[in-house]
Design a protein around this motif. Structure first.
Motif, PDB file in Angstrom:
ATOM      1  N   VAL A 195     -10.881  14.054  -4.714  1.00  9.47           N
ATOM      2  CA  VAL A 195      -9.501  14.657  -5.548  1.00  9.47           C
ATOM      3  C   VAL A 195      -9.150  13.284  -5.674  1.00  9.47           C
ATOM      4  O   VAL A 195      -8.018  12.690  -6.803  1.00  9.47           O
ATOM      5  N   SER A 196      -9.050  12.261  -4.588  1.00  3.61           N
ATOM      6  CA  SER A 196      -8.643  10.677  -5.221  1.00  3.61           C
ATOM      7  C   SER A 196      -9.346  10.290  -6.606  1.00  3.61           C
ATOM      8  O   SER A 196      -8.483   9.707  -7.090  1.00  3.61           O
ATOM      9  N   TRP A 201       3.358  10.919  -3.435  1.00  2.00           N
ATOM     10  CA  TRP A 201       2.641  11.973  -2.782  1.00  2.00           C
ATOM     11  C   TRP A 201       0.805  10.718  -3.586  1.00  2.00           C
ATOM     12  O   TRP A 201      -0.187  10.698  -2.901  1.00  2.00           O
ATOM     13  N   ILE A 202       0.626  10.765  -4.648  1.00  3.50           N
ATOM     14  CA  ILE A 202      -0.377   9.929  -5.806  1.00  3.50           C
ATOM     15  C   ILE A 202       0.061   8.475  -5.250  1.00  3.50           C
ATOM     16  O   ILE A 202      -0.971   8.023  -4.976  1.00  3.50           O
ATOM     17  N   GLY A 203       0.750   7.899  -5.328  1.00  2.00           N
ATOM     18  CA  GLY A 203       1.511   6.799  -4.455  1.00  2.00           C
ATOM     19  C   GLY A 203       0.815   6.032  -4.970  1.00  2.00           C
ATOM     20  O   GLY A 203      -0.259   4.755  -4.657  1.00  2.00           O
ATOM     21  N   ASN A 221      -4.966   1.411  -6.108  1.00  3.94           N
ATOM     22  CA  ASN A 221      -5.327   2.025  -5.220  1.00  3.94           C
ATOM     23  C   ASN A 221      -4.474   2.918  -5.303  1.00  3.94           C
ATOM     24  O   ASN A 221      -3.063   3.134  -5.682  1.00  3.94           O
ATOM     25  N   TYR A 222      -4.968   4.102  -4.803  1.00  6.14           N
ATOM     26  CA  TYR A 222      -3.683   5.076  -4.687  1.00  6.14           C
ATOM     27  C   TYR A 222      -3.763   5.709  -3.060  1.00  6.14           C
ATOM     28  O   TYR A 222      -4.727   5.705  -2.505  1.00  6.14           O
ATOM     29  N   ARG A 223      -2.910   6.757  -3.363  1.00  6.90           N
ATOM     30  CA  ARG A 223      -2.312   6.961  -1.493  1.00  6.90           C
ATOM     31  C   ARG A 223      -3.298   8.280  -1.522  1.00  6.90           C
ATOM     32  O   ARG A 223      -3.053   9.008  -0.651  1.00  6.90           O
TER      33      ARG A 223
END
Length: 904
Positions: A241-242, A268-270, A457-459
């Motif tokens: 998903v990332s 949430w996506i961060g 970057n994404y969380r």
RNA sequence: GCCCUGAUGGCGGAAUUGGUAGACGCGCUGGACUCAAAAUCCAGUGUCCCUUAAAGACGUGCCGGUUCGACCCCGGCUUGGGGCACCA
């Protein structure tokens, strides 16, 4: 003739079912509209009065759209795989299939009583093999795809293989590939597949015996059941998903969702934009990449920190510090997720003995290990700037590390200075720059000098896709010589096998390991199953073409229905289902199986309906109950009492005595001859005895009253308590409307009657489009009050009224439609035309005042709105007759009273 | 700690988005019909002052500001609900 809602509702419900009135058929001559409810998990408790709120709203909207000439798709189904049925099976031995079917039957019965316009011929159930065939199919497609970062989309894995064979890809050279064994090739490709198997730290719930996704865990406890969850390294199926994080974030813009929900998804996506910088570390030195959003603070770096789980820990620990580090790692490992949360911000850590070199300053800084750095985010290593990061600051203070401020005039004696403002100092080439400028300048510098590069970057993490459970979709994967291999498409579905017991095996394997001959062509099949969100990720597509044996959805059906125009459901799915579905849809879009990039155009979150509990007060040590107003004169205990034996907060004494054996000989201290109960707003639940069953309301007042009342209660998106007390009002309204049809006649309507009707038409149209259903119901009541005061029982007025009422109260509307002499169903009628000129009087005299003093009077059409009046009065101004040459800035009209003119 | 979101009569809630605050419904009070009750209908119902009415004053969580005018906009709080929380 009385309003006999029971027989009317029964009659029309069976008429709709028999004639399949709401069956949706693709029809390119009419515009489509797809209205969807979040399908329910059929729990054993059945529906309470709060559940249908969103369903009623979507049904009203569907019926309204039909009247407006749209071809409406409004389906319903069941999310029928899941933990509760399986937990129940483990306890009772009852097969989940059986309890699930039973619960579905009960749900259907309850739903049918409320009179929804669902096309039941399109019903889906996620536990049906004919349905989960397509869940498995999508999984295999993901297994068979990779995410091409240059195209930002999924492509067949065969394209990647071709590229590797020709030019190589990343660290796989054509030679390495050519020389690899099948197993090695499989392992290499796993790093790229969208559905892949990999080892990561997962949320392990020992009580449930399964791993859980991040959104299935809250405060270190499982959302289902509330059991402790710990971190554990395991090999699991995952969805990449990332890879879609950027697209999931960007296309949020285009959606008609509430801001709060979009914001939740954004968090949430961060997304965070920063820089990766390389530090030479250890002895002999090797490069270590760290991630930071504040490269501008690089002159303030006084140490580095590694995550305890980082692979670098081992490499950088010197022999002298080995024992100390091992002890720390043991300590971290033993802690559960819950303990970590409980000891919030406890500062712990250990020195590795190694040093790293700041690539900009050339300075050597010590490398530490601490649990405040996470292995799963960034690179698992950071540069620490204690002067300007509160976590680094706490760590530096605890372990006596230096704090070097690099912003002019900031005070770091008590706490760090985290704000991105001020002027840089102690920072070489950045000195004197404003912080915001310095961030960009530092990024440029690092890239130019080849010390690192910009990085986003994404969380958002990949979704863990395996569950060590029985009641879910089996994976269409078998292990051929240890290599995960897909079951061919034409052998799908891989059906869930029968097993004797639903518990994990004594060896700790998932329940499917108990199945006899769980193999494919002699090779063992995967024993875990898919999670709950698998089946709900593409169900809206299957509704478009539910019986198709050859495709999830045919290109024709997909091309016609496209995506969901209106989706109604609870906010609890904000970070679970609504992320996974968007991901799933984008994946299918990339491969060309669906024509829309986003699944849900507009989304409305209905609020929760809370319970309104009632209490009685027992005098301590007796069986005597004292009324609410007198309870302070005694020492009492508060006891929940069933709200169904209380009416208007007055207790039915006989029903109370019959409620429980221990109350059979209860005595009462009354006020004014009545027992008054206390009350409170709480969650609707069995244990609070405040559950109101929609069946009971339908029995007592009818479905139409229930539907109207649920809407009348308040704004759709707001949480509000259920209070049966007010329901008489809307029921009275329906009875009143019903009575207007006695002595029906063909007389010409008067102007006042037409006004009342057209006011309502205009209001209803506006309100429904804005999902303000509560005010529509009010508008209806006003219209009916006006018309009945006028003694109106003319067909010309009542016929359009019936059509207007039909989305809200469809049963009574159908009956009255026939009283009016029509055949067929009112849902084939057209929404009445609105004539604005009828709702207003032609002219009206206003007093015109200036600063509160009346200056003159003017005749204006009463329906003129603010801006129109303004231009009208401006026109008068031209004649110099009224305002005497002054400049009009603004004109305010209050019908029938005053026009206030603002002049300059 | 951070991010959303709400706060209006005895109660649920309206208010064309800066222009008659409290629509509509519940509840309550009084009345009509009735032997009576239920059902139905009519009238009243934000607060204060007042025997009543008129008239007036006050009134949208709190304090201040902008404006001819603020439930609505701005600044600072109080408080209910939801989400995120060592994300570098």
């Amino acid at each position: 003739m009385d309003y006999d809602f029971r027989s009317i509702e029964r009659k029309w419900q069976s008429y709709w079912a028999e004639k399949q009135v709401f069956k949706a058929v693709e029809d390119s001559s009419r515009p489509k509209f797809y209205v969807l409810d979040m399908f329910p998990y059929p729990s054993g408790a059945g529906l309470h009065v709060g559940h249908p709120l969103g369903y009623i709203a979507s049904d009203i909207y569907s019926r309204y759209k039909r009247l407006k000439g749209f071809n409406v798709l409004h389906p319903m189904g069941y999310d029928s795989f899941g933990l509760p049925a399986e937990q129940y099976a483990i306890q009772t031995g009852q097969h989940p299939e059986i309890t699930t079917q039973k619960n579905i039957a009960r749900y259907r019965e309850q739903l049918d009583r409320i009179g929804f316009s669902y096309d039941w011929s399109r019903e889906v159930r996620t536990c049906d093999p004919a349905f989960y065939k397509w869940t498995q199919w999508a999984f295999l497609k993901m297994f068979d795809s990779w995410f091409d970062p240059s195209l930002h989309k999924a492509r067949p894995i065969s394209e990647l293989i071709a590229r590797i064979e020709k030019d190589g890809y990343e660290d796989i050279t054509p030679e390495k590939w050519a020389g690899a064994t099948e197993k090695e090739k499989s392992d290499m490709l796993m790093n790229y597949r969208i559905a892949y198997q990999g080892e990561t730290a997962v949320n392990w719930c020992p009580e449930l015996g399964t791993v859980l996704a991040n959104d299935e865990v809250k405060d270190g406890l499982s959302v289902r059941g509330g059991f402790p969850v710990e971190q554990k390294k395991m090999t699991q199926w995952q969805l990449r998903v990332s890879a879609y994080a950027g697209r999931l974030l960007d296309s949020l813009e285009s959606l008609d969702w509430t801001d709060s929900l979009k914001e939740m998804q954004r968090n949430w996506i961060g997304k965070s934009e920063g820089t990766e910088v390389v530090f030479q570390c250890g002895e002999p030195a090797f490069p270590v990449t760290i991630f930071t959003t504040r490269v501008d603070t690089i002159y303030g770096v006084t140490f580095m920190v590694l995550a305890p789980e980082s692979e670098l820990v081992d490499k950088l620990t010197t022999p002298q510090h080995r024992a100390e580090v091992d002890e720390y790692l043991q300590y971290v490992k033993k802690k559960t997720e819950r303990e970590r949360i409980a000891e919030t911000r406890a500062v712990t850590g250990v020195f590795t003995g190694s040093y790293g070199t700041n690539p900009v300053t050339g300075e050597k800084v010590p490398i530490w290990i601490s649990e405040y750095v996470l292995a799963g985010y960034g690179t698992g290593a950071i540069m620490a700037v204690p002067a300007h990061d509160s976590r680094d600051y706490a760590f530096a203070r605890k372990f006596n590390l230096p704090v070097v401020p690099i912003i002019e005039g900031c005070d770091v004696s008590e706490q760090s200075f985290d704000a991105k403002e001020g002027r840089m100092c102690n920072s070489g080439f950045l000195n004197g720059m404003d912080v915001k400028k310095a961030i960009e300048a530092a990024k440029d510098y690092v890239e130019e000098k080849g010390l690192g590069r910009r990085k986003t970057n994404y969380r958002l993490r990949d979704a863990i896709f395996s569950r060590q459970r029985y009641w879910g979709e089996p994976f269409p994967i078998y292990y051929k010589d240890g290599i995960p291999t897909p079951v061919p498409f034409d052998k799908l579905p891989v059906e869930l096998p029968e097993i004797s017991e639903f518990k994990p095996t004594s060896a700790g394997e998932p329940p499917l390991a108990r199945a006899k001959d769980w193999t494919y062509e002699g090779y063992p099949l995967e024993t875990s199953t898919m999670p709950g969100f698998a089946g709900s990720s593409a169900y809206y597509l299957r509704y478009m073409d539910p019986k198709n044996p050859d495709a999830l959805v045919s290109p024709e059906a997909d091309g016609y229905w496209r995506n969901v125009d209106l989706y109604i459901g609870g906010t609890e799915h904000a970070t679970g289902h609504l992320i996974y579905s968007r991901f799933w849809n984008k994946f299918l879009f990339d491969l060309g199986y669906v024509c829309e990039d986003e699944p849900f155009r507009k989304l409305i979150n209905q609020g929760m309906i809370q319970g309104r509990s009632n209490f009685v007060y027992r005098i301590v040590g007796t069986n005597t109950f004292v009324s609410f107003g007198l309870k302070d004169q005694y020492k009492t205990t508060e006891i929940h009492v069933d709200v169904n034996i209380v009416r208007g907060d007055r207790l039915d004494l006989e029903a109370f005595k019959a409620w429980r054996p221990e109350f059979a000989d209860a005595e009462f201290v009354l006020e004014n001859g009545e027992y008054v109960c206390g009350w409170a707003v709480e969650k609707m639940s069995k244990s609070m005895f405040n559950v109101v069953n929609p069946d009971d309301i339908c029995e007592q007042y009818g479905a139409d009253t229930l539907r109207l009342y649920e809407m009348f209660l308040g704004p759709l998106e707001q949480s509000k308590p259920w209070d049966t007390k007010g329901i008489d009002g809307v029921h009275r309204f329906l009875k009143k409307f019903w009575r207007m049809f006695e002595g029906l006649n063909d007389a010409q309507p008067t102007k006042d009657e037409l006004k009342a009707l057209h006011n309502l038409i205009g209001k209803e149209q506006d309100d429904i489009e804005n999902f303000s259903f509560n005010t529509t119901v009010s508008a209806f009541m006003i219209a009916v009050n006006e018309l009945s005061a006028l003694g109106c029982n003319k067909k010309a007025i009542l016929e359009p009224m019936v059509v207007l009422l039909s989305p809200f109260a469809p049963h009574i509307a159908e009956e009255l439609w026939h009283v009016l002499g029509h055949e067929g169903t009112v849902s084939d009628a057209k929404f009445p035309e609105y004539d604005a000129s009828l709702t207003v009087e032609s002219n009206c005299t206003y007093a015109v005042s200036f600063n509160g003093k009346t200056r003159f009077t003017v005749d204006l059409p009463v329906d003129m709105k603010g801006p129109e009046v303004e231009s009208h009065v401006r026109a008068l101004e031209q004649t110099d007759k009224y305002v005497g040459g002054q400049n009009i800035v603004k004109v305010i009209v209050v019908p029938g009273k005053i026009v206030n003119i603002v002049v300059k």
